[in-house]
Design an enzyme around this catalytic site. Structure first.
Site, PDB file in Angstrom:
ATOM      1  N   TYR A 176       0.555  -1.245  -0.204  1.00 57.43           N
ATOM      2  CA  TYR A 176      -0.147   0.045   0.014  1.00 57.43           C
ATOM      3  C   TYR A 176       0.762   1.327   0.103  1.00 57.43           C
ATOM      4  CZ  TYR A 176      -3.964   3.033   2.085  1.00 57.43           C
ATOM      5  OH  TYR A 176      -4.578   4.060   2.392  1.00 57.43           O
ATOM      6  N   LYS A 196      -5.955  -0.815  -2.555  1.00 55.94           N
ATOM      7  CA  LYS A 196      -6.987  -0.745  -0.749  1.00 55.94           C
ATOM      8  C   LYS A 196      -7.409  -1.594  -0.648  1.00 55.94           C
ATOM      9  CE  LYS A 196      -6.654   3.550  -0.679  1.00 55.94           C
ATOM     10  NZ  LYS A 196      -5.978   4.160   0.531  1.00 55.94           N
TER      11      LYS A 196
HETATM   12  O1  LIG Z   1      -3.884   6.090  -0.136  1.00 51.77           O
HETATM   13  C1  LIG Z   1      -3.705   6.818   0.725  1.00 51.77           C
HETATM   14  O2  LIG Z   1      -2.452   6.577   1.664  1.00 51.77           O
HETATM   15  C2  LIG Z   1      -4.734   7.805   1.270  1.00 51.77           C
HETATM   16  C3  LIG Z   1      -4.971   8.249   0.443  1.00 51.77           C
HETATM   17  O3  LIG Z   1      -6.611   7.861   0.111  1.00 51.77           O
HETATM   18  C4  LIG Z   1      -4.125   9.497  -0.355  1.00 51.77           C
HETATM   19  O4  LIG Z   1      -5.405   9.043  -1.339  1.00 51.77           O
HETATM   20  O5  LIG Z   1      -3.499   9.851  -0.150  1.00 51.77           O
HETATM   21 MN   LIG Z   2      -7.417   8.132  -2.493  1.00 51.27          MN
END
Ligand SMILES: O=C(O)C[C@H](O)C(=O)O
Ligand SMILES: [Mn+2]
Ligand SMILES: NC(=O)c1ccc[n+]([C@@H]2O[C@H](COP(=O)([O-])OP(=O)(O)OC[C@H]3O[C@@H](n4cnc5c(N)ncnc54)[C@H](O)[C@@H]3O)[C@@H](O)[C@H]2O)c1
Length: 541
Positions: free
Chosen positions: A91, A164
């Site tokens: 992530y 996600k």
């Molecule tokens: O994706 C992430 O780490 C958090 C958030 O949705 C973002 O767009 O930064």
């Molecule tokens: Mn985001």
């Protein structure tokens, strides 16, 4: 019925060396694997050993993705064991590197659905092909106009939808066979991509307006037709579309915008946690949002709703908010205001030097905020002098620089602690190391919507909710905000990622209960805990 070779190639069915002797006989796998049958623990040990031998974070990610592509159960078993270590790899922040290199790293489509603005007639076929007969309950869709803070990445942004969804399964336990990542390729305005001969998406500028909204409408309608039980999560749409889409569908279907709502909830929870520590009142706070875009407005809205819930009138509540964007402090006569910004603008006659309030430091001097949140994509914007000015007027300044990925953060946690002599209550969007200062270890909360979207959406799905509404969102914020240890010196304002699975369950049960209490369950679910437990998938053979 899949052939033996198809079984080994299908990540939802494949167990590799974990197929038992009986399964090997039954499925026609005899002789297709080395003879020793491994337990999932043994397989995980081998994989982790190889993973650990990779030296760069991107290589680690590529290795994990190859496991994900081969055996999804084993992938999630391993991720459950090493959650804190794997989160930044699969992530944010490493997902940003994989998006930036997508066209050159491309391995497999990872069961995503690729929808093109140039072929709206193929939406149904595309979704059916990608689902491949699976019972889809959760979709994460992105058009990738605003990937994190790194801008427009066209079709390459699909990796955020995949990332996600990985977090959803690791945190909440949604069955990975029931999820579908979707890329809406509406073109791209990213010149680097348009000029890259290897770019994999539509090589034309981004389409806006009627044609774009018709595509979104058609996509939403087709999702409702094919997967009527599903939740639709929107991610990283551009500032001009995200809020319009949310407002259009939020009262009609079970949908969620992570950047607006998820970010709002996690920041409200972080502020509630911080106030638990500082023992101050929510209604005494003054909020400065730096970067009043999709996330900034979502955050201001939830804080504003909380002010009203705590007894303030609309008019009183509004006085607690200051938005700063490219133009400086946003006034009612500022040019180029977005619809979302208009709700929180100030009047010039409140200030003697209104015309000078065109930069953050001047605004901080004039306003004396007690809470400052950065969603500006401007690295280093929270400078030492801005922070010292803020900290000169409040005992425990609450400071959340949450622009992602790492290269865009407004300030680093260690600087914020140092510049405020340990008084700041800090959370950052990416994971931050502990900060040692004057003999205290400060743990830094991660104000990232990953702390909340899995629980909120899982709870709403488990209770078969018709919609996701403000009441559920408020309940979720309080459930997450309540998990701090106010008496431990240096305690974080949000719970740590190691406990993600535990507090995701708490949040999911809270949201499911809210669905039940409001009479919004389509299936008349009555027991929130049971509904959440029943929907949970475990990564075991
Ligand atoms: O994706 C992430 O780490 C958090 C958030 O949705 C973002 O767009 O930064
Ligand atoms: Mn985001
Ligand atoms: N931690 C989280 O959970 C989380 C969630 C969502 C977004 N974010 C981060 O927040 C950032 C913004 O995301 P978004 O979706 O709101 O994007 P956005 O484009 O909708 O908003 C960014 C805003 O910042 C403003 N801005 C740009 N330059 C500025 C400057 N010099 N001074 C003041 N404002 C300026 C833009 O005009 C825009 O209004 C990204 O880095 C994203 O990663 C973090």
């Amino acid at each position: 019925m899949a052939t033996p070779q198809e079984i080994l190639r299908n990540p939802f069915l494949n167990k590799g060396t974990g197929f038992s002797k009986e399964e090997r006989e039954e499925l026609g796998l005899v002789g297709l694997l080395p003879s020793h049958v491994q337990t999932i623990e043994e397989q995980a040990e081998r994989i982790y050993e190889q993973y650990s031998s990779k030296t760069s974070r991107l290589e680690k990610r590529i290795y994990l993705m190859s496991l994900f592509n081969t055996n999804r159960t084993l992938f999630f078993y391993l991720m459950g064991q090493h959650l804190r270590e794997f989160m930044p790899i699969v992530y944010d922040p490493v997902v940003a590197e994989s998006i930036e290199g997508y066209n050159h790293l491309f391995m497999r489509p990872q069961e995503a659905a690729f929808i093109s603005i140039d072929k709206p007639e193929s939406i149904e076929k595309t979704l059916k092909n990608a689902a491949d007969g699976r019972d889809i309950r959760l979709i994460v869709v992105t058009d990738a106009e605003g990937i994190l803070g790194i801008g427009d990445w066209g079709v390459d942004g699909v990796d955020i939808a995949i990332g996600k969804l990985m977090v959803y399964t690791a945190a909440a336990g949604i069955n990975p066979a029931q999820v579908l990542p979707v890329s809406i390729d509406a073109g791209t305005n990213n010149k680097e991509l348009l000029n890259d001969p290897l770019y994999l998406g539509n090589k034309h500028e981004r389409v806006y307006g009627e044609k774009y909204y018709e595509l979104i409408d058609k996509f939403v309608a087709t999702v409702q037709k094919l997967f009527p039980e599903s939740m639709l999560h929107f991610e990283d749409f551009g500032r001009s579309n995200a809020d319009v889409i949310l407002n259009k569908y939020k009262d009609k279907i079970l949908t969620f915008n992570d950047d607006i709502q998820g970010t709002g909830i996690v920041c409200l929870a972080g502020v509630l946690g911080a106030l638990n520590i500082s023992k101050q009142k929510f209604t005494d706070q003054k909020f400065l949002t730096f970067g009043a875009g999709t996330a900034g407005i979502g955050i201001a809205r939830l804080m504003f709703d909380e002010m009203k819930r705590q007894g303030l009138s609309e008019e009183e509540a509004k006085k607690h908010f200051y938005l700063v964007d490219k133009q400086g402090l946003l006034f009612d006569d500022t040019e180029g205001l977005t619809e979302g910004q208009k709700a929180f603008v100030r009047s010039r006659d409140e200030f003697e030097n209104a015309d000078e309030l065109t930069n953050l430091e001047a605004v901080v001097k004039a306003v004396h905020p007690t809470v400052m949140i950065g969603t500006s994509t401007q690295p280093g914007a929270f400078t030492e002098s801005v922070i010292k000015e803020m900290a000169a007027h409040t005992e425990r300044p609450i400071i959340f620089p949450i622009s992602n990925p790492t290269k865009l953060i407004e300030a680093h946690a260690d600087d914020l602690i140092k510049w405020t002599e340990g008084r700041a209550l800090v959370a950052t969007g990416i994971p931050s190391d502990d900060v040692e200062y004057n003999g205290v270890t400060y743990k830094i909360g991660q104000a990232n919507n990953a702390l909340i979207y899995p629980g909120v959406c899982f709870g709403a799905m488990a209770a078969s909710s018709k919609v996701l509404n403000e009441e559920m969102i408020s309940q979720a914020s309080h459930a997450l905000g309540g998990i701090v240890d106010p008496d431990e010196p240096g305690a974080p304002v949000l719970p740590p990622i190691d406990k993600l699975q535990k507090f995701t369950t708490t949040v999911a049960e809270t949201v499911a209960q809210s669905v039940i209490d409001q009479g919004l369950s389509k299936e008349n679910v009555t027991d929130a805990k049971k509904a959440v437990a029943n929907m949970k998938w475990e990564p075991r053979y």
